[in-house]
Write an enzyme that holds these catalytic residues in place. Structure first.
Site, short mmCIF file in Angstrom:
data_model
loop_
_atom_site.label_atom_id
_atom_site.label_comp_id
_atom_site.label_asym_id
_atom_site.label_seq_id
_atom_site.Cartn_x
_atom_site.Cartn_y
_atom_site.Cartn_z
N ASP A 181 0.16 1.81 -2.03
CA ASP A 181 -1.15 2.29 -1.59
C ASP A 181 -1.85 3.04 -2.71
O ASP A 181 -1.65 2.72 -3.89
CB ASP A 181 -0.96 3.14 -0.33
N HIS A 186 -6.13 7.68 1.32
CA HIS A 186 -5.60 6.57 2.11
C HIS A 186 -4.08 6.50 2.06
O HIS A 186 -3.41 6.35 3.09
CB HIS A 186 -6.23 5.29 1.55
N SER A 193 -5.53 -0.61 8.36
CA SER A 193 -4.73 0.16 7.41
C SER A 193 -3.92 1.24 8.13
O SER A 193 -2.87 1.64 7.64
CB SER A 193 -5.64 0.88 6.41
#
Ligand SMILES: *[C@@H]1O[C@H](CO)[C@@H](O)[C@H](O)[C@H]1NC(C)=O
Ligand SMILES: *[C@@H]1O[C@H](CO)[C@@H](O)[C@H](O)[C@H]1NC(C)=O
Ligand SMILES: *[C@@H]1O[C@H](CO)[C@@H](O)[C@H](O)[C@H]1NC(C)=O
Length: 773
Positions: free
Chosen positions: A143, A214, A543
């Site tokens: 990620d 994220h 996600s």
């Protein structure tokens, strides 16, 4: 990827600076990164290592004024290398013996806690205690990196680093050795492909530190430790937990400001397999249609992972509600769509005429009062989408502005309204998003409303001589109204663009308004003007659903250490449910109607049931090779996955149709020549009883299709015994071909009275045979 399309704009709302800047377009003569797959057995003996061989291949290429450069050598995820080459050099390379394929590097994009409770996880029974919270299972999170100082990565009460771990904690700028602990056991950063793609030195810090948020969010969702009193401002207060609170995190940073490059993703997958991770969580994917499997580095890397017993769980994409939008669709990947939970953040819009419309918001600043303010439609003030610099300040100053969803980011609209002097915003859905409500941490008092409410508010503005409104923020509400789960309109959908006989996505899991850890580098909206810094943030996307399932897979692996990745996936799929918390079929937020298997796959994961599925549909690498043969790949193309064409003999593998792959769901295509479709399946008894009889029920036959299963009883008598059956689908309404109804849905269930092993069925009628490309 342009921002103009209202449908795709959602994807990048939170992650808006992941859009490709125009500077990435490549002049034809300048070098480009290529990923080169090489046959393992062709290495000349004069080279002691594959690295020497690859370097010598590159040195032998015609010279160019740019020095060609070897970026990575791959050993596990694929066999080959990536290098920066001119187009002429790439052409030359394709002629060298042993070179299987030369594929240009591509950029991919990233696509959070009441969720444990919503999933039925509890300390006293089921998957948590039976897996010891995935104690020594290692989850590789590929990620944007990680912000290790967050409370969700504390390692109190966690045993020492598992002895099986072979990875490292790569130190770097702002990432000292102390960044790793017993929770974050490894961290690495991959940027050679990214830097080559940029064509200039990168400005970002080259370390695993997450400056986006994220990666911290996904890692803490999968395996975050328990944090008491977590919240985002006053919202979603409570104890936050990852799915697998004792699992370990290995963070591989593959995504940078303008995206995630295939060459870096492959390098990270290669390393993660070598390092000894058990599960790979990848909330990243292609935009547009899913690439061909042999041009899709995530599919190639995941194949190798499966070969090493590593389960790869991926996001389905945020390109819904259009059909054929699901990505990460290789049959060896667990593909996860996004759905809501039973928690809302209501923010009522109250109009001057007294009407009240329900919306949602995570606004945390000073609230608006009861006094109603003038209300305007952004369309009358320069820009219906509230684009930056387009709103006329003198028309909106001190007013509440109605902006349409789409075009630009949702939180960006709020900041445009704020900067132009607006007092508040109503963000209204258009038809694309229907009644899907996403709560955002807006910088102005704002509420998002569905299409129906939006239309009525617009009418009110158009017809009232002095329209007014205010917004009342109601905090956090948990309950069955609205129902949950519901599938997000943005969640990417089937049918499967590449192989119609494989149903995708596989399952849905929580992905709307999820609370999890956040970076300390940027604010919760990722907007430059957002100066807030938070431990936790609430965001949405497939996600967010992917790491939920990655965490569950880690728990299942610990509870059943002998299960293959395919068995874990099968357990999650055949125990998934399709009925919401009000007893109705799970709603699709794009239509307001019941969702279909093209939208929810096998359904919503139910972890405690997955612990004891009864039967599993198992598969291994041999099955996947047979699948690739069945879709028409030749040995050279398959060698991209297995490393060597000599290892492939499609003649010996007789799958016939790709639909015969031992998948836990069914996808059937009828066309004018093909009105009867037969598929074979093999089930393995993994229940505690050795002597057990399963009976099939076509519990929900698809309309206009006859489904028969033979045999209809399977009597098991040995431990781990496998038995096979054949299922026949017959189209009984031939006029459907070319008619209005193009699809139908149903399911079958095998049951021994204790377990229910359910497989969804999706049927399509197509004009002609375009079954497999
Ligand atoms: C959590 O918050 C509650 C109420 O705000 C407070 O009473 C309690 O002491 C807090 N617990 C911790 C561990 O901070
Ligand atoms: C902005 O609105 C004001 C007041 O309605 C108007 O006079 C002005 O021309 C508008 N400006 C632009 C650039 O449209
Ligand atoms: C059945 O499978 C389990 C787990 O794979 C294994 O431990 C056990 O030895 C197997 N039993 C037999 C009889 O093969």
């Amino acid at each position: 990827m342009a921002v103009a399309s209202p449908i795709s704009s959602f994807v990048f709302v939170i992650f808006s600076f992941f859009l490709i800047p125009a500077t990435l377009s490549i002049a034809s003569e300048s070098p480009e990164t290529f990923i080169v797959h090489v046959s393992r057995s062709d290495k000349p003996t004069i080279f002691t290592t594959h690295h020497h061989w690859f370097s010598s291949i590159i040195a032998s290429l015609p010279p160019s004024h740019h020095p060609s450069k070897l970026l990575y050598t791959y050993h596990r995820s694929i066999h080959g290398f990536s290098a920066s080459l001119t187009a002429a050099q790439a052409t030359e390379l394709r002629r060298i013996s042993g070179v299987l394929s030369v594929i240009p590097d591509r950029v991919r994009f990233i696509h959070t806690t009441r969720t444990p409770h919503f999933l039925g996880l509890a300390d006293s029974f089921g998957l948590w205690p039976n897996s010891n919270y995935a104690d020594d299972v290692i989850i590789g999170v590929l990620d944007t990196g990680i912000w290790p100082e967050r409370p969700c990565f504390a390692d109190t009460g966690i045993s020492p680093v598992p002895s099986t771990w072979k990875g490292i904690c790569e130190t770097g700028p702002d990432f000292p050795e102390s960044s790793c602990n017993r929770k974050i056991i490894g961290a690495r950063a991959y940027h050679r492909g990214y830097e080559a793609g940029l064509g200039k030195p990168m400005e970002e810090i080259k370390s695993p530190r997450d400056i986006e948020g994220h990666g911290t969010h996904t890692a803490s969702t999968a395996a975050g430790s328990v944090v008491a009193n977590a919240s985002f401002y006053q919202y979603a207060k409570g104890e936050a937990r990852g799915m697998a609170i004792k699992a370990r995190i290995a963070a591989y940073k593959i995504c940078w400001r303008s995206g995630c490059y295939d060459s870096d993703i492959l390098a990270a997958m290669d390393q993660a397999i070598t390092d000894g991770v058990h599960v790979i969580s990848l909330s990243v994917g292609a935009t547009g249609h899913a690439p061909e499997y042999d041009h899709d580095s995530i599919a190639i890397g995941a194949f190798r992972a499966a070969e090493h017993g590593v389960l790869v769980s991926c996001s389905a994409g945020n390109s819904g509600p259009d059909p054929y939008t699901v990505v990460n669709i290789a049959p060896w990947i667990l593909t996860v769509g996004a759905s809501t939970i039973d928690r809302e953040f209501p923010a009522d819009v109250i109009l001057g005429d007294g009407r009240i419309f329900g919306g949602v918001s995570l606004y945390s600043g000073d609230p608006l009062g009861e006094t109603k303010l003038p209300l305007v439609n952004a369309e009358d003030c320069g820009s219906k989408y509230c684009y930056s610099g387009k709103l006329n300040s003198s028309k909106i100053a001190g007013k509440i502005v109605l902006c349409d969803r789409g075009g630009n980011g949702r939180v960006a609209k709020g900041s445009v309204v704020k900067l132009a002097g607006g007092a508040g915003m109503i963000l209204a859905n258009l038809a694309d998003s229907g009644e899907e409500l996403i709560a955002d941490s807006h910088l102005v008092p704002a509420s998002m409303v569905g299409q129906t409410a939006g239309d009525k508010i617009r009418d009110y503005i158009g017809s009232d001589s002095s329209p007014t409104a205010t917004i009342a923020f109601q905090g956090t509400v948990v309950g069955t109204s609205p129902s949950a789960p519901r599938v997000a309109a943005f969640s990417s959908r089937g049918p499967n663009y590449r192989t119609a006989e494989i149903l995708k996505p596989d399952v849905i899991a929580p992905g709307v308004n999820i609370l999890a850890g956040w970076t300390g580098y940027t604010g919760p909206t990722d907007l430059d003007i957002d100066t807030r810094r938070v431990n936790f943030n609430i965001i949405s996307g497939t996600s967010m659903s992917c790491p939920h399932v990655s965490g569950l897979a880690a728990l299942l692996r610990k509870a059943n250490p002998k299960w293959t990745p395919a068995a874990i996936k099968s357990a999650l799929m055949t125990t998934a449910y399709n009925v919401d918390n009000t007893g109705k079929s799970i709603t699709d937020l794009a239509t307001g109607e019941g969702s279909t298997p093209f939208v929810h796959g096998a359904g919503h994961v139910e972890p405690n049931k997955a612990l004891d599925p009864g039967l599993v549909y198992d598969m291994g690498v041999g099955d996947y090779v047979a699948f690739l043969c069945a879709i028409g790949y030749d040995s050279k193309r398959i060698a991209v996955f297995v490393g060597d064409p000599a290892m492939v003999d499609c003649g010996a593998l007789s799958l016939g149709s790709p639909g015969n792959l031992n998948y836990p769901s069914f996808s059937v295509v009828f066309d004018t020549n093909n009105r009867v479709v037969k598929y074979k399946r093999v089930v393995k008894n993994v229940g505690s009883l050795v002597d057990v009889v399963y009976e099939v029920q076509v519990s929900a036959p698809p309309p206009a299709v006859e489904v028969s299963v033979s045999p209809s009883k399977l009597a098991f008598s040995r431990e781990n015994q496998t038995l096979s059956y054949e299922i026949t689908f017959s189209s009984v309404e031939l006029e459907r071909v070319g008619g209005a109804t193009k699809s139908a849905f149903g399911s079958i269930e095998w049951t021994d009275g204790v377990h229910l092993v359910r497989s969804p069925i999706a049927v399509e009628w197509r004009e002609d045979s375009m079954v497999t490309m």
